[in-house]
Design a protein around this motif. Structure first.
Motif, PDB file in Angstrom:
ATOM      1  N   GLN A 299      94.512 -11.272  97.938  1.00 15.99           N
ATOM      2  CA  GLN A 299      95.072 -10.951  96.635  1.00 15.99           C
ATOM      3  C   GLN A 299      96.100 -12.013  96.231  1.00 15.99           C
ATOM      4  N   LEU A 326      99.419  -0.785  85.423  1.00 16.67           N
ATOM      5  CA  LEU A 326      98.017  -1.073  85.671  1.00 16.67           C
ATOM      6  C   LEU A 326      97.308  -1.513  84.400  1.00 16.67           C
ATOM      7  N   GLU A 389      90.733   7.164  90.855  1.00 18.92           N
ATOM      8  CA  GLU A 389      90.222   6.613  89.596  1.00 18.92           C
ATOM      9  C   GLU A 389      91.116   7.057  88.448  1.00 18.92           C
ATOM     10  N   VAL A 398      90.577   1.787  86.032  1.00 16.64           N
ATOM     11  CA  VAL A 398      91.292   1.326  87.224  1.00 16.64           C
ATOM     12  C   VAL A 398      90.808   2.178  88.394  1.00 16.64           C
ATOM     13  N   LEU A 400      91.458   2.550  92.538  1.00 14.09           N
ATOM     14  CA  LEU A 400      92.262   2.174  93.693  1.00 14.09           C
ATOM     15  C   LEU A 400      91.739   2.872  94.942  1.00 14.09           C
ATOM     16  N   HIS A 413      94.789  -0.715  97.540  1.00 14.28           N
ATOM     17  CA  HIS A 413      93.994  -1.874  97.132  1.00 14.28           C
ATOM     18  C   HIS A 413      93.120  -1.488  95.936  1.00 14.28           C
ATOM     19  N   ARG A 414      92.921  -2.453  95.046  1.00 12.71           N
ATOM     20  CA  ARG A 414      91.983  -2.239  93.944  1.00 12.71           C
ATOM     21  C   ARG A 414      90.560  -2.466  94.455  1.00 12.71           C
ATOM     22  N   ASP A 416      87.983  -2.498  92.106  1.00 18.66           N
ATOM     23  CA  ASP A 416      87.259  -2.770  90.866  1.00 18.66           C
ATOM     24  C   ASP A 416      87.260  -4.283  90.643  1.00 18.66           C
ATOM     25  N   ALA A 419      90.090  -6.572  92.225  1.00 23.51           N
ATOM     26  CA  ALA A 419      90.310  -6.503  93.673  1.00 23.51           C
ATOM     27  C   ALA A 419      91.028  -7.729  94.206  1.00 23.51           C
ATOM     28  N   CYS A 423      97.391  -6.031  95.025  1.00 24.99           N
ATOM     29  CA  CYS A 423      97.432  -4.821  95.842  1.00 24.99           C
ATOM     30  C   CYS A 423      98.878  -4.343  95.845  1.00 24.99           C
TER      31      CYS A 423
END
Length: 520
Positions: A299, A326, A389, A398, A400, A413-414, A416, A419, A423
Motif C-alpha cells: 500500500q 473513505l 461493505e 468501499v 474492507l 485492508h481494502r 476493492d 487495495a 490500509c
C-alpha cells in the motif's frame, strides 16, 4: 506477664499493657482494635463504647491492642460499613480459608490509603504458581465516592503440593497527562496437607493473624464482651473441658459477620517514581506512513489512528465528520465524487469491546458484514477475515477486510480497486501490547506489516525480535526499522496528499484553524 493477685486463682496469668491497671480478678482491661472468631465469626462492626475483655477463673491469656473508637450511629438506623483507613498504600486481602485444601479459593483484594494523584483506574498484575497460566490481570476502578471497588482473584490448590506459595503483585497507575507510578508487594499463601487437622492449621497459620488471643484450658471459662470499635481480631480457644463465651453485645442495627477465613494487610511499596511523565517527540493521534515506491501488493499509504472510537465516513475536504475518510476507487483511480457521495459523513464506528473490537452502523445507507446487514446501532464484534461493505444499498463503493486483530488494535485492508492505495491501523490510545507480544490472528499480508503502538501521546514502532521501541516522527529515519519498506517516511497527518481544512481548530490533527484562514 504477671501472676494473678487473687489467691483463689493461683494458676492464672495475664498481660498488662503499659499504663493499664489489672482488674479485680487480676486480668487486664484492654481496648483491642480488631477481632476474629476462629470457628464462627471473623469481623463485626458496631458503634458505641470501648471494648472490654474479661476472663473468669483459671488459665486465661489476653493480648490486647489499642482501639480506634467508631462514630456512634442512631439506634434506629442500620449502621453502614466503616471501612478501615490507612495512612499509607495498603492492599487488604481477605476471604482465604486454608482448610479448603484442594478446592477453589477466592481472594478479595481492596485498596486502602492510595494517594489522590493516581489514575482513576489502576492495573493489578499478579504472578503465582497458584493462579491459572501463572499470571492474571485485573483493574481497580475508583467509585464516585472516592473508594476503590474491590477485585476478586480465583485460584485452585487442587493437585498442588502442600506448602507456601508466593504471590507477587504489581499495581500500575497510567493515565494521560499524569506521571506513571508503580507499587509492588509480595505475600505468601499456605496450602496445607489434605489430611491436616484444624488444630495444625491454626498453629501454623491462623494464630499469626490475631492481635488478641483468649485461651481457656483445664475446665476454665473464658468470657469476651465487646461493644464498639472499628475492627477486631480475636482468637478464642477452649479445650480440655474449657468454656469460651463471646458476647459482641451489639445494639440494634446492622452487624457484618464473616466466617472462618483469613484477612490481612500488605504494604504497597512504590518503586520507579518518575518526576514527570514521558513525552513523545511528536504527539499525534492520527498520522500515516507513506511509501514512495510501493512494490507489488504493497500500500502507498498506511494510515494510523489512535482513538477510543474511530469513525469511518465520507471523504470531505472541509470539516469532515469522520476520522477514516473513505472514497470510491475505480480502475482509473480515486473518485472523490460519484459513488463516494453515497457514503454518510459518519457511516460506522469501530471501538474496543471487552477483549476485542466491534463495529456499529450509524449511517442512513447501512453496511454489510459478510453480506448481511447487522441493523442500525447494533454493534457487532469484528473477527479475522470479516468483509465490511459500505454501503448496503449500493455494493462496491468501499469494501474492507479485517486482516489482523491485535491485543491493542485492528488492521483493515481494502479489497476493492483501492487495495494498493491504503490500509488502516485502528489502535487503542496509550496502550502497549506487551513484550514479548502474544500471538494474534492476522492474515499474511497484515503479518508482514510493522508492529505499531500508541503511548505517551504518539506512535511507536516495536521490534518484535528485540523489543526495542522507536518513537515515530517526521524526522526519524525508518530504513533500519523492521518490516518497514524502503522509501517510506512518517507523515504527521493521516491524509498528507490532501489539504484537509478543519475550521474548528480543536482537533489534534486539524490543519487549519478558523482564525488562520485568509485570502491574499
Amino acid at each position: 506477664m504477671k501472676k494473678c493477685s487473687n489467691a483463689q486463682h493461683p494458676h492464672c496469668t495475664y498481660w498488662v499493657m503499659p499504663g493499664e491497671q489489672a482488674c479485680e480478678g487480676g486480668h487486664a482491661k484492654a481496648e483491642p482494635s480488631s477481632y476474629d472468631l476462629l470457628s464462627a465469626a471473623r469481623s463485626a462492626r458496631a458503634g458505641g463504647s470501648a471494648t472490654t475483655l474479661a476472663a473468669a477463673p483459671t488459665t486465661t491469656t489476653v493480648i490486647a491492642a489499642p482501639l480506634t473508637p467508631a462514630v456512634a450511629a442512631p439506634s434506629h438506623y442500620a449502621r453502614p460499613l466503616q471501612r478501615a483507613q490507612s495512612e499509607r498504600p495498603q492492599l487488604h486481602i481477605s476471604g482465604f480459608d486454608p482448610r479448603a485444601a484442594g478446592g477453589r479459593q477466592t481472594l478479595k483484594m481492596e485498596l486502602r490509603g492510595m494517594p489522590d494523584a493516581c489514575a482513576p483506574q489502576l492495573t493489578l498484575q499478579l504472578q503465582s504458581d497458584l493462579i491459572p497460566d501463572g499470571a492474571a490481570r485485573q483493574q481497580f476502578v475508583r467509585a464516585t465516592n472516592g473508594e476503590w471497588r474491590p477485585v476478586f482473584v480465583e485460584f485452585s490448590s487442587r493437585g498442588k503440593e502442600h506448602g507456601q506459595y508466593q504471590i507477587s503483585i504489581d499495581l500500575l497507575s497510567q493515565h494521560a497527562g499524569m506521571a506513571a507510578r508503580k507499587w509492588v508487594c509480595t505475600f505468601v499463601i499456605l496450602v496445607p496437607r489434605l489430611d491436616a487437622t484444624l488444630t495444625e492449621i491454626h498453629r501454623i497459620f491462623l494464630s499469626t493473624h490475631k492481635n488478641v488471643r483468649v485461651m481457656a484450658d483445664d475446665a476454665s471459662i473464658a468470657r469476651v464482651s465487646a461493644q464498639g470499635g472499628d475492627s477486631l481480631d480475636i482468637d478464642v480457644t477452649a479445650r480440655n473441658a474449657g468454656i469460651a463465651h463471646l458476647d459482641l453485645n451489639a445494639p440494634a442495627g446492622k452487624v457484618d459477620l464473616g466466617f472462618s477465613t483469613i484477612a490481612w494487610d500488605e504494604d504497597l511499596i512504590e518503586i520507579d517514581i518518575p518526576v514527570t511523565s514521558a513525552v513523545h517527540p511528536h504527539a499525534s493521534r492520527a498520522a500515516s506512513m507513506v511509501n514512495a515506491a510501493p512494490e507489488s501488493g504493497a500500500q502507498r499509504q498506511i494510515r494510523l489512528f489512535a482513538m477510543e472510537e474511530c469513525v469511518l465516513g465520507r471523504f470531505e475536504l472541509v470539516d469532515p465528520e469522520s476520522d477514516i475518510m473513505l472514497t470510491h476507487y475505480t480502475a482509473d483511480g480515486q473518485d472523490t465524487n460519484g459513488l463516494t457521495r453515497r457514503l454518510s459523513g459518519r457511516h460506522a464506528v469501530i471501538r474496543r469491546c471487552g477483549q476485542g473490537f466491534e463495529i456499529e452502523d450509524v449511517s442512513r445507507y447501512g453496511i454489510l458484514l459478510d453480506g448481511v446487514w447487522p441493523g442500525k446501532h447494533k454493534p457487532t464484534t469484528l473477527r479475522l477475515g470479516m468483509r465490511i461493505e459500505l454501503s448496503a444499498s449500493i455494493k462496491g463503493i468501499v469494501v474492507l477486510s479485517v486482516s489482523a486483530i491485535m491485543p491493542h488494535g485492528v488492521i483493515l485492508h481494502r479489497v476493492d480497486q483501492g487495495a494498493n492505495a491504503e490500509c488502516f491501523y485502528v489502535l487503542m490510545p496509550e496502550t502497549h501490547p506487551g513484550y514479548p507480544l502474544k500471538s494474534f490472528a492476522a492474515a499474511p499480508h497484515a503479518a508482514a506489516l510493522p508492529l505499531l503502538l500508541h503511548r505517551d501521546g504518539g506512535f511507536w514502532h516495536l521490534d518484535q525480535l528485540t523489543g526495542k521501541e522507536t518513537a515515530l516522527a517526521p524526522g526519524v529515519s525508518l530504513e533500519k526499522l523492521s518490516r518497514i519498506p524502503r522509501h517510506s517516511r512518517f507523515a504527521s497527518d493521516p491524509y498528507p496528499e490532501h489539504w484537509i481544512i478543519r475550521t474548528g481548530g480543536t482537533d489534534m490533527h486539524s490543519t487549519v484553524a478558523a482564525g488562520d484562514m485568509h485570502t491574499a
